[in-house]
Design an enzyme around this catalytic site. Sequence first.
Site, PDB file in Angstrom:
ATOM      1  N   LYS A   1      31.626  50.258  23.349  1.00  0.00           N
ATOM      2  CA  LYS A   1      31.224  51.673  23.296  1.00  0.00           C
ATOM      3  C   LYS A   1      32.395  52.560  22.933  1.00  0.00           C
ATOM      4  CE  LYS A   1      33.293  53.257  27.271  1.00  0.00           C
ATOM      5  NZ  LYS A   1      34.400  54.179  27.303  1.00  0.00           N
TER       6      LYS A   1
ATOM      7  N   ASP B   1      30.983  52.416  34.179  1.00  0.00           N
ATOM      8  CA  ASP B   1      30.414  52.419  32.823  1.00  0.00           C
ATOM      9  C   ASP B   1      29.261  51.424  32.662  1.00  0.00           C
ATOM     10  OD1 ASP B   1      32.011  54.379  31.765  1.00  0.00           O
ATOM     11  OD2 ASP B   1      33.479  52.996  30.879  1.00  0.00           O
TER      12      ASP B   1
HETATM   13  O1  C5P Z   1      34.135  52.435  38.536  1.00  0.00           O
HETATM   14  P1  C5P Z   1      35.344  51.831  37.905  1.00  0.00           P
HETATM   15  O2  C5P Z   1      35.819  50.607  38.634  1.00  0.00           O
HETATM   16  O3  C5P Z   1      35.190  51.593  36.451  1.00  0.00           O
HETATM   17  O4  C5P Z   1      36.486  52.930  38.040  1.00  0.00           O
HETATM   18  C1  C5P Z   1      37.854  52.612  37.918  1.00  0.00           C
HETATM   19  C2  C5P Z   1      38.677  53.778  38.451  1.00  0.00           C
HETATM   20  O5  C5P Z   1      38.523  54.914  37.588  1.00  0.00           O
HETATM   21  C3  C5P Z   1      38.269  54.286  39.804  1.00  0.00           C
HETATM   22  O6  C5P Z   1      38.934  53.599  40.829  1.00  0.00           O
HETATM   23  C4  C5P Z   1      38.695  55.741  39.761  1.00  0.00           C
HETATM   24  O7  C5P Z   1      40.084  55.859  39.994  1.00  0.00           O
HETATM   25  C5  C5P Z   1      38.481  56.123  38.328  1.00  0.00           C
HETATM   26  N1  C5P Z   1      37.173  56.788  38.077  1.00  0.00           N
HETATM   27  C6  C5P Z   1      36.973  58.089  38.539  1.00  0.00           C
HETATM   28  N2  C5P Z   1      35.769  58.711  38.280  1.00  0.00           N
HETATM   29  C7  C5P Z   1      34.803  58.093  37.574  1.00  0.00           C
HETATM   30  C8  C5P Z   1      34.998  56.776  37.092  1.00  0.00           C
HETATM   31  C9  C5P Z   1      36.201  56.147  37.367  1.00  0.00           C
HETATM   32  O8  C5P Z   1      37.847  58.679  39.167  1.00  0.00           O
HETATM   33  N3  C5P Z   1      33.666  58.745  37.327  1.00  0.00           N
END
Ligand code: C5P
Length: 286
Positions: free
Chosen positions: A8, A135
């Site tokens: 993406k 995502d």
């Molecule tokens: O959800 P995911 O593991 O992909 O997110 C990785 C990191 O990205 C989270 O620990 C956070 O620090 C940050 N994040 C965030 N807000 C989001 C998505 C991700 O702060 N909406």
Amino acid sequence: MEISAHGKLNLTLDVLRRREDGYHDLRMIMQSVELCDTITLQPAAESGIQVTTNLSFLPADGRNLAAIAAERFRSAAGKGPEGLAIQIYKRIPVCAGMGGGSSDAAAVLRALNELTGAGLSPEELARLGQSVGSDVPYCVLGGTALAEGRGEVLTPLPPLPDCRIVLCKPRFSISTPELFSRICCGKIRCRPDTAGVIAALEAGDLTGVARRLYNVFEDVLPVRLAGEITAIKQTMQGCGALGAAMSGTGPTVFGLFARERGAEQAAELLRRTYSEVFLTRPYNLV
Ligand code: C5P
């Protein structure tokens, strides 16, 4: 069973506010591309989930997002083979802001839902995916969509008009949590024109979309890295890109081209410096 997991791009990415739970509320327009990983799922004699990939440095154990997704599916649906072999052929650059790991996880959820006949709805699969990564819900849906909240509030949008896309991944990487920690929501100087991009998508106006590509993370990159991103964008623009931006938390830069020739020229120039340069197109749901 063999399935494709598409990469993406973020046509826009805006960070609205930091939430109580430590995540951020986002507003971003996502677009799938043809560049994809290939996932093969096979029931295995041994119990447990085994992952193999063509890249030796990727985790092949329970830390792999595809394995986590399979595990979550099994506990939520109460179904799934005791033993499962997941083979991933990676083409999407890794740690690149292109959702490669999330897309692999989403593909595993969709495939297991079909293989087991569990009949979970796309909304249920997306909810399950959210616990694997922010995502993943978008990757379950794919195509063109506005993603809000943590990334799980999805509104399908008209597809990006067909075009050539050049992807270039510089060698540096910057961790997602670190980049989020550099963002101060009250001090963002420039935000994407999300409504303008949606209007351009509705009008089928490629130039209107390309002119408005914008990612707020580009503004908080360390100076040297920002300079490299700008140089890649300038190379693309010099070859006729209608617009260029960094995707997600980077470092992949993409450029949208109306003409094949310009895209090929840009790819050729960038390959002199970078080893991960790809030519692709939008992947739209029919
Ligand atoms: O959800 P995911 O593991 O992909 O997110 C990785 C990191 O990205 C989270 O620990 C956070 O620090 C940050 N994040 C965030 N807000 C989001 C998505 C991700 O702060 N909406």
